[in-house]
Design a protein around this motif. Structure first.
Motif, PDB file in Angstrom:
ATOM      1  N   THR A 145       0.693  -0.973   0.226  1.00 28.96           N
ATOM      2  CA  THR A 145      -0.199   0.214  -0.282  1.00 28.96           C
ATOM      3  C   THR A 145       1.435   1.218  -0.100  1.00 28.96           C
ATOM      4  N   THR A 187       0.519   6.170   0.804  1.00 27.13           N
ATOM      5  CA  THR A 187       0.043   6.826   0.688  1.00 27.13           C
ATOM      6  C   THR A 187       0.780   8.177   0.922  1.00 27.13           C
ATOM      7  N   PRO A 237      -4.497   8.149   0.481  1.00 23.52           N
ATOM      8  CA  PRO A 237      -4.523   6.000  -0.420  1.00 23.52           C
ATOM      9  C   PRO A 237      -4.345   6.325  -1.990  1.00 23.52           C
ATOM     10  N   MET A 238      -3.204   5.537  -1.955  1.00 21.25           N
ATOM     11  CA  MET A 238      -2.834   5.457  -3.603  1.00 21.25           C
ATOM     12  C   MET A 238      -3.274   4.331  -4.254  1.00 21.25           C
ATOM     13  N   TRP A 239      -3.811   3.561  -6.032  1.00 21.59           N
ATOM     14  CA  TRP A 239      -4.189   2.696  -5.872  1.00 21.59           C
ATOM     15  C   TRP A 239      -2.598   1.591  -6.963  1.00 21.59           C
ATOM     16  N   LEU A 240      -3.061   0.922  -6.483  1.00 27.49           N
ATOM     17  CA  LEU A 240      -1.852  -0.215  -7.198  1.00 27.49           C
ATOM     18  C   LEU A 240      -2.408  -0.426  -8.689  1.00 27.49           C
ATOM     19  N   HIS A 241      -1.160   0.284  -8.942  1.00 31.34           N
ATOM     20  CA  HIS A 241      -1.195   0.099 -10.564  1.00 31.34           C
ATOM     21  C   HIS A 241      -0.960  -0.758 -11.401  1.00 31.34           C
ATOM     22  N   PHE A 293       2.726   3.124  -7.921  1.00 31.49           N
ATOM     23  CA  PHE A 293       0.630   3.576  -7.698  1.00 31.49           C
ATOM     24  C   PHE A 293       1.047   4.665  -8.081  1.00 31.49           C
ATOM     25  N   ARG A 310      -5.380   8.846  -6.627  1.00 29.13           N
ATOM     26  CA  ARG A 310      -6.632   8.554  -7.614  1.00 29.13           C
ATOM     27  C   ARG A 310      -6.697  10.378  -8.012  1.00 29.13           C
TER      28      ARG A 310
END
Length: 523
Positions: free
Chosen positions: A377, A379, A385-389, A403, A406
């Motif tokens: 994860t 941040t 929070p960032m999403w797993l790219h 990552f 959003r």
């Protein structure tokens, strides 16, 4: 006043011309004439001629081949222009013996005999070897992407083409509805109805083309371990959409293998795909088969011939193939410059390679982001929070985890101007949030890429690879810039490859003129 002789350019004159006297020794046309008449067997062209028992006499293949190659040497690829030159240009008249082939005959000759053109290419290569123009010490491989006779607007995956067909259908229905509402008795509306009818017919033709293609087409898949669907083209489905320094084109990649000694092209192939690393194995096998078939070498690679190519041909599969086949190759990866101390201060001295918006802007580094390697994860500094790219294993064995922020967070972030190189991109629907990546060190076994890196990074490897650009790049400069042969006029891989070999024959004939003895008058 001075008394000058009168002249008038508008007058005509009957002149007796000896055609062979127009072909002066030391010129391209003289070399071409002697080469085709005395050294090339054109019987491969005879198979498709069926007029031996009746019908009209055909133009001799030697005449057509001479005027086409001479036209290509002058940057002329239009068959209509070649016909005009045969009517008015004295050198074309000399090469064609005052015959004027119709432009359809010229166009048909270029497109109908790819196998025979291959035979001519190999015979010219044999002449080059007999003249001592081949060194077989180093071959340089490179590709030249050229547009072909296909529109990139007609490209797309089958899903994209289906959506385009449905969109055209809706436009047709709109045109027809508006057409019915108009009163044809009024002059202004009569013109409008005519315009709508023409637009509807044009759209209907486009709809029918796409619809017929989709009824018979299957998804065109790329190459690799996990192939994905690539864009098809309804005009020429063997061509490909390619990105070049001059923009995106629909065409083919003409790949040439050039001998170092006198820059003779020993292999020429056209590929309908943008990526070059898929083409290396077919090229190497083609070279080996050609040299063996022509009796030039039983195994050219076992004789120590060096193979060089740029980074576009480098990947693990190719390096593994080169290693297993014991081919003396030097093909660097795209990081070989960064490992060379000579290029350590290149960016500081010469600037960014691709200068542009945000290229030199300093942003908040990745170390300021809170990354948890166990939970995978991340941040951002603002606590979002960032999403797993993506997550993948690199050739080095390390794991790269990327990552992305959003868009809903980055769009309203108060520090986006300091965090993003292009903060305006967060304001668009297709934009991206801040992207960061982290590397997790891992252990791995030695790979074929490591073997190639060691070869390229050595002093010997740097010295050998340094010859690549001076061997192959001038060839493409001569064909594309000097001769203006920068576009294929045909459709289909086989036909385009025949035309690409004709382009390359111009280079080889020119070298025979300069370094061989065909350009001299031995009579």
């Amino acid at each position: 006043m001075p008394n000058f002789k009168k002249y008038d350019y508008s007058q005509s004159a009957m002149v007796v011309i000896d055609f062979e006297e127009q072909l002066q020794p030391g010129t391209f046309e003289f070399t071409l004439h002697k080469l085709i008449d005395n050294h090339i067997d054109l019987s491969a062209f005879h198979e498709k001629y069926k007029n031996d028992t009746g019908g009209r006499s055909a133009y001799d293949p030697s005449i057509l081949l001479k005027i086409i190659l001479y036209a290509y040497a002058k940057g002329i690829t239009s068959s209509r222009e070649i016909q005009w030159q045969c009517e008015h240009n004295i050198i074309f008249k000399a090469l064609s013996c005052d015959s004027v082939p119709h432009f359809t005959s010229i166009a048909s000759f270029v497109s109908s005999y790819p196998d025979a053109i291959e035979s001519v290419f190999e015979q010219v290569l044999l002449v080059c070897d007999q003249q001592g123009l081949l060194g077989n010490d180093l071959f340089a491989i490179d590709g030249c992407k050229m547009p072909s006779n296909a529109a990139k607007e007609h490209s797309g995956t089958l899903k994209e083409l289906s959506e385009k067909r449905d969109k055209i259908k809706r436009k047709i229905q709109t045109c027809l509805k508006e057409h019915k509402k108009l009163d044809g008795r009024k002059p202004s509306e009569r013109d409008r109805k005519h315009q709508l009818k023409q637009a509807s017919d044009t759209l209907s033709n486009a709809f029918d083309r796409i619809d017929q293609f989709l009824k018979t087409a299957t998804p065109r898949m790329g190459k690799g371990k996990r192939p994905k669907e690539v864009k098809s083209n309804i005009t020429d489905n063997e061509s490909a959409k390619m990105t070049t320094s001059k923009g995106t084109i629909q065409g083919y990649n003409g790949v040439a293998t050039v001998d170092k000694k006198h820059q003779i092209i020993v292999d020429a192939q056209a590929f309908g795909e943008g990526q070059e690393h898929h083409t290396l194995k077919p090229i190497l096998r083609s070279i080996q088969d050609r040299f063996s078939r022509l009796g030039l070498s039983d195994n050219i690679y076992k004789e120590g011939t060096v193979i060089t190519a740029d980074t576009g041909f480098s990947n693990e599969a190719n390096n593994q193939y080169l290693k297993e086949e014991s081919i003396n190759a030097y093909i660097p990866d795209n990081q070989f410059r960064s490992r060379d101390p000579k290029f350590k201060d290149q960016k500081a001295r010469y600037g960014h390679r691709h200068p542009g918006k945000g290229a030199d802007k300093n942003v908040i580094p990745a170390r300021e982001f809170d990354f948890n390697p166990v939970k995978k994860t991340c941040t951002c500094p603002q606590g979002n929070p960032m999403w797993l790219h993506s997550e993948r294993v690199q050739s080095s064995g390390n794991r790269l985890i990327a990552f992305e922020g959003r868009l809903t967070d980055c769009r309203v972030c108060p520090i986006k101007s300091d965090c993003m190189k292009n903060p305006e991109s967060a304001s668009t629907r297709k934009g991206h949030g801040r992207q960061v990546s982290f590397i997790l060190k891992g252990k791995r076994k030695s790979t074929a890429t490591d073997w190639m890196k060691k070869r390229v990074d050595s002093l010997k490897g740097k010295r050998i690879y340094g010859h690549r650009m001076s061997v192959v790049e001038p060839v493409f400069g001569n064909i594309g810039t000097n001769k203006r042969l920068n576009r294929f006029s045909l459709r289909g891989k086989t036909k385009v490859q025949g035309q690409w070999q004709l382009f390359c024959l111009v280079q080889n004939v020119e070298k025979l003129m300069r370094y061989g003895n065909l350009g001299a008058n031995t009579a």
